[in-house]
Scaffold this active site. Structure first.
Site, PDB file in Angstrom:
ATOM      1  N   GLY A 118      40.903  37.673  37.273  1.00 44.64           N
ATOM      2  CA  GLY A 118      40.808  36.851  38.475  1.00 44.64           C
ATOM      3  C   GLY A 118      42.023  37.032  39.351  1.00 44.64           C
ATOM      4  O   GLY A 118      42.388  36.120  40.099  1.00 44.64           O
ATOM      5  N   GLY A 119      42.659  38.215  39.254  1.00 47.10           N
ATOM      6  CA  GLY A 119      43.915  38.418  39.951  1.00 47.10           C
ATOM      7  C   GLY A 119      44.937  37.427  39.429  1.00 47.10           C
ATOM      8  O   GLY A 119      45.000  37.125  38.230  1.00 47.10           O
ATOM      9  N   SER A 204      41.731  43.317  34.409  1.00 48.73           N
ATOM     10  CA  SER A 204      41.923  43.074  35.834  1.00 48.73           C
ATOM     11  C   SER A 204      43.256  42.350  36.042  1.00 48.73           C
ATOM     12  O   SER A 204      44.302  42.850  35.642  1.00 48.73           O
ATOM     13  CB  SER A 204      40.733  42.296  36.396  1.00 48.73           C
ATOM     14  OG  SER A 204      40.733  42.296  37.802  1.00 48.73           O
TER      15      SER A 204
END
Length: 523
Positions: A118-119, A204
């Site tokens: 989710g960054g 991510s």
């Protein structure tokens, strides 16, 4: 290992666990001991985390804790590809969850600590169903920990020029992760874990958190290995070291605060703060100014290794690193790739790649002879190229690094290439929780191959096992990439020229404009 499945549940007869702060009780399900929502730190807004308060009596650890508030409301979508769970948000979100097979202090099992994606602005430790650590603990005989921490402007907003108490507000979210790792080091023996054999892993934004902690002195000695999954973005993903004054000034003006009322930002409701940030930040971002929401290079955080050089301590940490074939091409294709004519397909390839289309097509078919040529349209370079650079620079610095690429095609939308997050269920041994990943005679075998590689790496720093081809470390000049697919193979520097051509054809393709590119592929 062979697992005898059971529906047994136990709570009343379980031993109480003594942590540094106090006693807790979890529960046992199917042989796995589970502890949820354990508070590892507390913090005032924008300030460094502190140890949690001690307590008397026995606290229940049977419910998930709060997750960090988000700047925007979650919108359910893409549930077939990435099944989600949505949870209660609150700033008191420094908590973790544990799955283990033993409460024997002498068990000394490997510990795997998951940082969610989710960054640095979104997500949570339980956001994806595939994050559940029960199967990983059970089938791998390891201790699994998943962590929540402060995100977005709560975790990454530079107020350092406004007072010593905000000294590292720009990296408070990373400081939370360090606090979690310190808690793990002090307490994980009570859960059967080895505090000297900790692997941090994430996908991510979670992968970015792994590489970020490698560049922070405060994290030294808190983990011994790392796994970075689709977590090396291109240059469009900014870790800005610019002055934050324009952003803070704009925030204060939007909230009708004066320059000497910065402390009020600590106390106003988060929703009000987020609303003001969302209003002023787009213009500043367009102007290239600092807008926070990512770590900021400073005295606490050196910056990413490929850009500023790896710290000597970082190169001592063995790494597994890789990405997936299609990454962010999430939307359904408007044609069936097995039915489209070669003439029509080449028109689409030409429309996207221009004069490079024919050569790219020829090279793609040489590199991926088992793939449909239409897959060229979804080939990722946004994560694959910087990941390759990371591998090269880390190996050059003396680090031990294993490269992989997940290239499986799924039985969805007539043969969808692997998308961002599609490898997570295989890594966690959770394909049973994500129906779209289930392919008869394929998924179970590949899941075991990938899962066993992760477990062997967590145990020894080497992912090799009898179920996959020999997987060498990569060197500065030779990237040895494990291809995880229906048939696993190791290939050396196999896609260098293909990616070089792709970059020439689409020089402006970045993470920042990938959604626009996705739209172009469909038409």
């Amino acid at each position: 290992m062979e697992i005898e499945m059971t529906k047994q549940f136990n709570y009343d007869d379980l031993p109480v666990i003594q942590t540094r702060q106090g006693k807790i009780r979890g529960y046992q399900s199917g042989g796995t001991y589970i502890f949820k929502g354990i508070v590892y730190a507390r913090a005032k807004r924008f300030q460094k985390p502190e140890e949690p308060e001690c307590w008397d009596g026995i606290k229940e650890a049977t419910s998930y804790g709060y997750v960090s508030p988000m700047l925007q409301e979650d919108v359910p979508n893409g549930e077939l590809m990435v099944p989600h769970r949505y949870w209660i948000q609150n700033e008191n979100c420094q908590n973790l969850n544990i799955w283990t097979q033993s409460l024997d202090k002498t068990a000394m099992r490997p510990v795997l600590v998951w940082f969610h994606g989710g960054g640095f602005s979104m997500g949570s430790s339980i956001e994806q169903k595939a994050y559940n650590g029960e199967n990983m603990s059970k089938y791998g005989d390891v201790v699994v920990v998943t962590v929540n921490h402060r995100l977005n402007i709560l975790g990454y907003l530079d107020l350092s020029q406004y007072g010593e108490k905000y000294a590292d507000s720009a990296n408070a979210g990373q400081e939370d992760l360090i606090a979690a790792l310190k808690w793990i080091k002090e307490n994980i023996k009570e859960f059967g874990g080895n505090p000297q054999n900790v692997t941090i892993f994430g996908q991510s934004g979670g992968g970015m958190k792994v590489s970020g902690l490698m560049q922070m002195k405060e994290a030294d000695g808190l983990f011994q290995k790392g796994i970075i999954m689709s977590g090396v973005p291109d240059k469009s993903y900014k870790y800005s070291d610019k002055d934050s004054t324009p952003l803070i000034t704009a925030l204060l003006e939007e909230l009708n605060f004066t320059e000497d009322e910065v402390e009020k930002l600590e106390y106003i409701p988060y929703a009000q703060l987020a609303q003001a940030y969302n209003k002023v930040s787009p213009k500043l971002e367009a102007e290239g100014e600092y807008v926070g929401c990512t770590p900021k290079p400073n005295d606490f955080y050196k910056g990413e290794g490929p850009d500023v050089g790896f710290r000597k301590e970082a190169t001592k940490i063995p790494l597994m690193i890789g990405s997936v074939f299609g990454e962010f091409y999430m939307k359904p294709q408007t044609f069936f790739k097995d039915e489209i004519s070669k003439e029509e397909l080449m028109k689409r390839i030409g429309a996207r790649f221009g004069d490079w289309g024919e050569e790219l097509s020829d090279v793609f078919q040489e590199v991926y002879p088992e793939k449909n040529l239409a897959d060229l349209l979804t080939l990722d370079t946004v994560f694959r190229c910087p990941t390759k650079k990371f591998i090269k620079e880390f190996a050059k610095s003396g680090g031990k690094i294993y490269s992989y690429l997940f290239t499986l095609e799924f039985p969805y939308q007539h043969g969808k290439t692997a998308w961002h997050c599609s490898d997570i269920p295989f890594v966690f041994h959770n394909t049973e929780l994500v129906p779209v990943t289930n392919i008869p005679e394929i998924s179970d075998k590949l899941e075991k191959q990938m899962f066993d590689a992760v477990i062997h790496f967590a145990e020894t720093g080497n992912p090799n096992h009898s179920g996959i081809p020999q997987w060498p470390v990569s060197t500065e000049e030779r990237e040895a990439t494990m291809i995880f697919d229906r048939v696993c193979t190791v290939r050396f520097n196999f896609d260098d020229y293909l990616l070089e051509l792709h970059k020439k054809a689409l020089p402006n393709l970045t993470l920042a404009n990938i959604e626009q590119e996705d739209d172009q592929i469909q038409h």
